[in-house]
Design an enzyme around this catalytic site. Sequence first.
Site, PDB file in Angstrom:
ATOM      1  N   LYS A  64      34.887  77.630  88.784  1.00 17.94           N
ATOM      2  CA  LYS A  64      35.314  77.379  90.161  1.00 17.94           C
ATOM      3  C   LYS A  64      34.738  78.451  91.073  1.00 17.94           C
ATOM      4  O   LYS A  64      34.465  79.566  90.623  1.00 17.94           O
ATOM      5  CB  LYS A  64      36.849  77.466  90.251  1.00 17.94           C
ATOM      6  CG  LYS A  64      37.590  76.297  89.647  1.00 17.94           C
ATOM      7  CD  LYS A  64      39.087  76.452  89.870  1.00 17.94           C
ATOM      8  CE  LYS A  64      39.854  75.303  89.250  1.00 17.94           C
ATOM      9  NZ  LYS A  64      39.598  73.994  89.879  1.00 17.94           N
ATOM     10  N   ARG A  91      43.723  67.078  81.898  1.00 18.63           N
ATOM     11  CA  ARG A  91      43.825  65.792  81.203  1.00 18.63           C
ATOM     12  C   ARG A  91      43.551  65.943  79.706  1.00 18.63           C
ATOM     13  O   ARG A  91      44.104  65.224  78.876  1.00 18.63           O
ATOM     14  CB  ARG A  91      42.887  64.773  81.873  1.00 18.63           C
ATOM     15  CG  ARG A  91      41.447  65.167  81.860  1.00 18.63           C
ATOM     16  CD  ARG A  91      40.609  64.425  82.909  1.00 18.63           C
ATOM     17  NE  ARG A  91      40.744  64.999  84.248  1.00 18.63           N
ATOM     18  CZ  ARG A  91      40.105  64.549  85.322  1.00 18.63           C
ATOM     19  NH1 ARG A  91      39.302  63.494  85.228  1.00 18.63           N
ATOM     20  NH2 ARG A  91      40.268  65.113  86.489  1.00 18.63           N
TER      21      ARG A  91
HETATM   22  N1  BES Z   1      43.775  72.556  88.360  1.00 19.02           N
HETATM   23  C1  BES Z   1      42.788  71.765  88.990  1.00 19.02           C
HETATM   24  C2  BES Z   1      43.360  70.887  90.118  1.00 19.02           C
HETATM   25  C3  BES Z   1      43.978  71.603  91.287  1.00 19.02           C
HETATM   26  C4  BES Z   1      43.251  71.819  92.435  1.00 19.02           C
HETATM   27  C5  BES Z   1      45.296  71.987  91.256  1.00 19.02           C
HETATM   28  C6  BES Z   1      43.827  72.467  93.517  1.00 19.02           C
HETATM   29  C7  BES Z   1      45.879  72.621  92.330  1.00 19.02           C
HETATM   30  C8  BES Z   1      45.158  72.857  93.466  1.00 19.02           C
HETATM   31  C9  BES Z   1      42.111  70.847  87.970  1.00 19.02           C
HETATM   32  O1  BES Z   1      42.053  71.330  86.684  1.00 19.02           O
HETATM   33  C10 BES Z   1      40.703  70.660  88.453  1.00 19.02           C
HETATM   34  O2  BES Z   1      40.004  71.621  88.526  1.00 19.02           O
HETATM   35  N2  BES Z   1      40.348  69.422  88.757  1.00 19.02           N
HETATM   36  C11 BES Z   1      39.058  69.108  89.263  1.00 19.02           C
HETATM   37  C12 BES Z   1      38.599  67.821  88.614  1.00 19.02           C
HETATM   38  C13 BES Z   1      37.146  67.503  88.823  1.00 19.02           C
HETATM   39  C14 BES Z   1      36.289  68.504  88.062  1.00 19.02           C
HETATM   40  C15 BES Z   1      36.887  66.121  88.332  1.00 19.02           C
HETATM   41  C16 BES Z   1      39.175  68.947  90.779  1.00 19.02           C
HETATM   42  O3  BES Z   1      40.215  68.486  91.245  1.00 19.02           O
HETATM   43  O4  BES Z   1      38.247  69.318  91.470  1.00 19.02           O
HETATM   44 ZN    ZN Z   2      40.335  72.581  86.342  1.00 19.41          ZN
END
Ligand code: BES
Ligand code: ZN
Length: 503
Positions: free
Chosen positions: A279, A353
Amino acid sequence: MKINFAESNSVKSKPGNIIVLLVGKDLKLSTYGTTLDKQCGGSLSAALSALKKSDAPSAPISIYAPKATKVDRIILAPLGSAKELTIQSFQSLGGKLVPLANGARAESMSVLLDPIKGCILSVDDIAAHIAHGARLRSYRFDKYRTKEKKSEKPTLESFTVALTGAKAAQKKYDVLEKVGDGMFLTRDLVSEPANIIYPESFAEEIEKLTKLGLQVQVIDEPELYEMGFGSLLGVGQGSARESKVVIMKWNGLGNKSKAAPIAFVGKGVTFDTGGISLKPAGGMEEMKFDMGGSGTVVGLMAALAGRKAKVNAVGAVGLVENMPSGNAQRPGDVVKSYSGQTIEVLNTDAEGRLVLADVLWYVQEQFKPKFMIDLATLTGAIIVALGSNRAGLFSNNDKLSAQLEKAAKDTGEDLWRLPLGDVYDKMINSDIADMQNIGRDREAGSITAAQFLQRFVNDVPWAHLDIAGTAWQKRDSDICPKGATGYGVTLLNQLVADNYESK
Ligand code: BES
Ligand code: ZN
Ligand code: ZN
């Protein structure tokens, strides 16, 4: 902050106290108000006449050091139209009063409550919910502030609701207090930084709940490996911390009961760096709340046990840390899940997931539950779609969805149902494995995530709550200071109380 209920004639007129009076839509004083108004020479009715003319007649007003009383202030809190007042109106009111009291540096606050004509709630319910709202707002996570001066700390030590029938109000509140305890536990766990709460220390915190009568089982990494939790373990692979799965059981129907339990499953990513699909740095610190789903499951189980709910319930959390390292999972890796299905991991940041997949399969196989509800801070896309006041609901079952929607309406923990379907399911077909962990592009991101989870659910009624937007808030609300909210504890406690408890 201590919560009390007292008979209305026992309110002390002393320095450091604030008295609160509720006024109806007509801005007329209640019975207690009229008595008090006489004592202080009509200054309350005079203030209300002035308020009537103002353009903000619904904002609470303060009368400072009113004559012939020893209190610091009397606050007049106007309510809306009596027939529209709900549980949330009173919780919000209680919540709003707390910063007012602290702002005034008061030590105690007493709300003088008369029955409210035309309101569907009884006076003891009203009292209990005002108190509950006040307590929820008084939450503070301040254990790491070592240099805060007394003058910077909140002053309010006791919050009293005074009415005729204090005992009945206390009884109603006793139940709400247990739900509040569960919410506070969730808020504490979610607020902790990731160097303090990681899978092992999280599991230790959960083990402490045996004191409430919960049975707790911790499944360690070597065992998970033996069992074949390949999807969950792939996520934790890059971390120096061992992954864990923790199972909590509440047998409210007695240990001999054979009744199928209801089950709650939580995403517990104690820190989500994204892994090799790293990230960006900005805001990454927020990913300590990526265990919010499991935080809620733990708080809920504590609430059910605390109030001795007549239900058999299972809580299961998958605890992992998602880190990049020389040992981390790579984009393109293929893992074998506990269900036997294979997954191509195209993005290591879509890890929640992968964790839930194995825990969901295990829970349905092991406990054959009446339903399974999972909670997860699963996708950023749900925040884009719904903002931070509503969770996304996905379900294979209309009845369970309707029950959840009703509980949401009654508790104010909102949600919104979004669709599932074949078109979305196809988006996660993989070229080399049974499925891939993301869709082809960013299309329908929250739905494809839910669709992925559904591949690990057979015919058991199931609902998935995407709480990425609701588990954490950036601003204070009436009943919650900014930060961890404990969203879901009240909602699911209500669902259980309304539909799944023997009377
Ligand atoms: N933990 C994140 C989602 C999240 C984002 C929670 C902001 C709380 C606040 C999750 O694991 C994630 O990173 N999801 C990605 C999925 C994508 C790679 C398909 C996302 O939401 O960008
Ligand atoms: Zn994530
Ligand atoms: Zn995550």
